[in-house]
Motif scaffolding. Structure first.
Motif, PDB file in Angstrom:
ATOM      1  N   ILE A 195     -11.583  -3.301   4.305  1.00 31.10           N
ATOM      2  CA  ILE A 195     -11.257  -4.269   3.266  1.00 31.10           C
ATOM      3  C   ILE A 195     -11.155  -5.633   3.925  1.00 31.10           C
ATOM      4  O   ILE A 195     -10.513  -5.779   4.972  1.00 31.10           O
ATOM      5  CB  ILE A 195      -9.934  -3.926   2.570  1.00 31.10           C
TER       6      ILE A 195
ATOM      7  N   VAL B  23      -7.037  -1.591  -3.981  1.00 26.62           N
ATOM      8  CA  VAL B  23      -8.355  -1.258  -3.442  1.00 26.62           C
ATOM      9  C   VAL B  23      -8.220  -0.241  -2.311  1.00 26.62           C
ATOM     10  O   VAL B  23      -9.027   0.689  -2.187  1.00 26.62           O
ATOM     11  CB  VAL B  23      -9.082  -2.524  -2.976  1.00 26.62           C
TER      12      VAL B  23
ATOM     13  N   ILE C  99     -15.572  -4.498   2.110  1.00 23.63           N
ATOM     14  CA  ILE C  99     -15.360  -4.914   0.725  1.00 23.63           C
ATOM     15  C   ILE C  99     -14.446  -6.130   0.678  1.00 23.63           C
ATOM     16  O   ILE C  99     -13.279  -6.066   1.083  1.00 23.63           O
ATOM     17  CB  ILE C  99     -14.759  -3.752  -0.092  1.00 23.63           C
TER      18      ILE C  99
ATOM     19  N   ALA D  39     -13.425   7.391  -4.674  1.00 23.07           N
ATOM     20  CA  ALA D  39     -14.339   6.666  -3.786  1.00 23.07           C
ATOM     21  C   ALA D  39     -15.134   7.629  -2.908  1.00 23.07           C
ATOM     22  O   ALA D  39     -15.550   7.267  -1.806  1.00 23.07           O
ATOM     23  CB  ALA D  39     -13.559   5.689  -2.918  1.00 23.07           C
TER      24      ALA D  39
ATOM     25  N   VAL E 259     -12.010  -8.591  -0.947  1.00 17.63           N
ATOM     26  CA  VAL E 259     -11.040  -8.685  -2.051  1.00 17.63           C
ATOM     27  C   VAL E 259     -10.483 -10.099  -1.947  1.00 17.63           C
ATOM     28  O   VAL E 259      -9.466 -10.345  -1.318  1.00 17.63           O
ATOM     29  CB  VAL E 259      -9.939  -7.620  -1.915  1.00 17.63           C
TER      30      VAL E 259
ATOM     31  N   THR F 266       0.826  -1.209   0.000  1.00 22.42           N
ATOM     32  CA  THR F 266       0.000   0.000   0.000  1.00 22.42           C
ATOM     33  C   THR F 266       0.858   1.257   0.000  1.00 22.42           C
ATOM     34  O   THR F 266       0.559   2.232  -0.698  1.00 22.42           O
ATOM     35  CB  THR F 266      -0.949  -0.006   1.210  1.00 22.42           C
TER      36      THR F 266
ATOM     37  N   GLU G  79      -2.726  -6.390  -4.999  1.00 24.36           N
ATOM     38  CA  GLU G  79      -4.135  -6.376  -5.401  1.00 24.36           C
ATOM     39  C   GLU G  79      -5.010  -5.767  -4.301  1.00 24.36           C
ATOM     40  O   GLU G  79      -6.006  -5.084  -4.587  1.00 24.36           O
ATOM     41  CB  GLU G  79      -4.584  -7.791  -5.745  1.00 24.36           C
ATOM     42  N   VAL G  80      -4.651  -6.013  -3.063  1.00 25.47           N
ATOM     43  CA  VAL G  80      -5.362  -5.381  -1.947  1.00 25.47           C
ATOM     44  C   VAL G  80      -4.978  -3.907  -1.854  1.00 25.47           C
ATOM     45  O   VAL G  80      -5.828  -3.040  -1.600  1.00 25.47           O
ATOM     46  CB  VAL G  80      -5.062  -6.109  -0.631  1.00 25.47           C
TER      47      VAL G  80
ATOM     48  N   PHE H  67      -7.733   3.127  -3.829  1.00 25.97           N
ATOM     49  CA  PHE H  67      -9.018   3.609  -4.355  1.00 25.97           C
ATOM     50  C   PHE H  67      -9.886   4.175  -3.235  1.00 25.97           C
ATOM     51  O   PHE H  67     -10.455   5.269  -3.363  1.00 25.97           O
ATOM     52  CB  PHE H  67      -9.745   2.474  -5.068  1.00 25.97           C
ATOM     53  N   LEU H  68      -9.989   3.455  -2.123  1.00 23.00           N
ATOM     54  CA  LEU H  68     -10.884   3.883  -1.043  1.00 23.00           C
ATOM     55  C   LEU H  68     -10.416   5.171  -0.380  1.00 23.00           C
ATOM     56  O   LEU H  68     -11.231   5.937   0.139  1.00 23.00           O
ATOM     57  CB  LEU H  68     -11.018   2.767  -0.009  1.00 23.00           C
TER      58      LEU H  68
END
Length: 266
Positions: free
Chosen positions: A182, A226, A243, A235, A245, A22, A222-223, A229-230
């Motif tokens: 998430i 998201v 959510i 978002a 994932v 992240t 991949e996490v 995005f959030l």
């Protein structure tokens, strides 16, 4: 991604796994990031321009407040938090010592409370930008949405993270603060390997892989995508959500029927 350039973001659990991924994703998007972890220093290669690091325990309220202050010093405000720090644990309830229950629930659930509280105290003092004061993203788990054999303390803690996040979204939405959780499936990280990589877990590991409808485990990046995005402006109308994932893990059980229909792995 819209609305991340020069934004100030705090990431916990930043030294490995989803947290580290992240950090890298947010930096790529142009954010200014402060990472927090128990490691004395971030691993080689993590970070770059716009990155700061602080060794801190998520249960240490003063240290987390100082990390929030680091973000504000770097970016002028705290626009987002991605709380990724956590520990594994569990076992049959009748065999679980008090101290093991406390360890898992304290880090995973109370740690979420400590980080969320520090974030809210800062965000409530900030002016709105594009209608928002900030966004909080907490890492729960698919095991916070459904039970798993032997999950006990871990599942309880992650279920608590989901509801704490939803209550945060309710209470602070009118103030322009979004909160989402998430719930990753099984992601190939050091934490995952510390449990599923143990000797004797080979059959269980394969069963878990099979229940991901994409027939593979997830990747930390991949996490992280998201999470980014959030936190972002893309978002802006997403709040109070848990959510998954998870590569389709929670879509339902397969029971190897896809293979019977000729739709298994090929």
């Amino acid at each position: 991604m819209n609305g991340l350039r020069d934004k100030g973001v705090l990431v916990t659990g930043a030294a490995s796994g989803i947290g580290a991924a992240t950090v890298q994703r947010l930096l790529t998007e142009g954010a200014k990031v402060v990472g927090v972890d128990l490691a004395d220093d971030p691993p080689a290669g993590l970070g770059g321009a716009g990155f700061g690091y602080r060794r801190a325990d998520v249960l240490d309220a003063a240290a987390i407040a100082a990390a929030v202050a680091d973000v504000v010093a770097a970016a002028g405000r705290l626009d987002g938090v991605v709380h990724s720090a956590g520990v594994a644990g569990g076992g049959p309830v009748h065999l679980l010592p008090d101290e093991e229950w406390d360890r898992v629930v304290d880090v995973n659930l109370k740690g979420t409370f400590v980080v969320t509280r520090a974030a809210l105290l800062q965000m409530l003092e900030q002016d709105r930008v594009d209608g928002e004061r900030g966004a909080i993203v907490n890492l729960s788990s698919i095991e916070g949405l459904e039970g798993t054999a032997g999950g006990s303390s871990y599942n309880a803690s992650k279920g608590g993270v989901v509801l704490l996040t939803k209550n945060t979204a309710i209470d602070y939405g009118p103030s322009g603060i979004r909160a989402n959780a998430i719930c990753p499936g099984f992601i190939e990280t050091p934490l995952f390997d510390s449990v599923v990589g143990l000797p004797g877990m080979e059959q269980a590991r394969e069963g878990l892989r099979h229940e991901h409808k994409l027939r593979r485990f997830g990747r930390a990046e991949e996490v992280a995508a998201v999470a980014a995005f959030l936190v972002s402006g893309d978002a802006s109308f997403v709040s109070g959500q848990a959510i998954a994932v998870d590569g389709g893990y929670l879509a339902g059980r397969d029971h190897h029927v896809t293979e019977m229909m000729g739709l298994g792995e090929r």
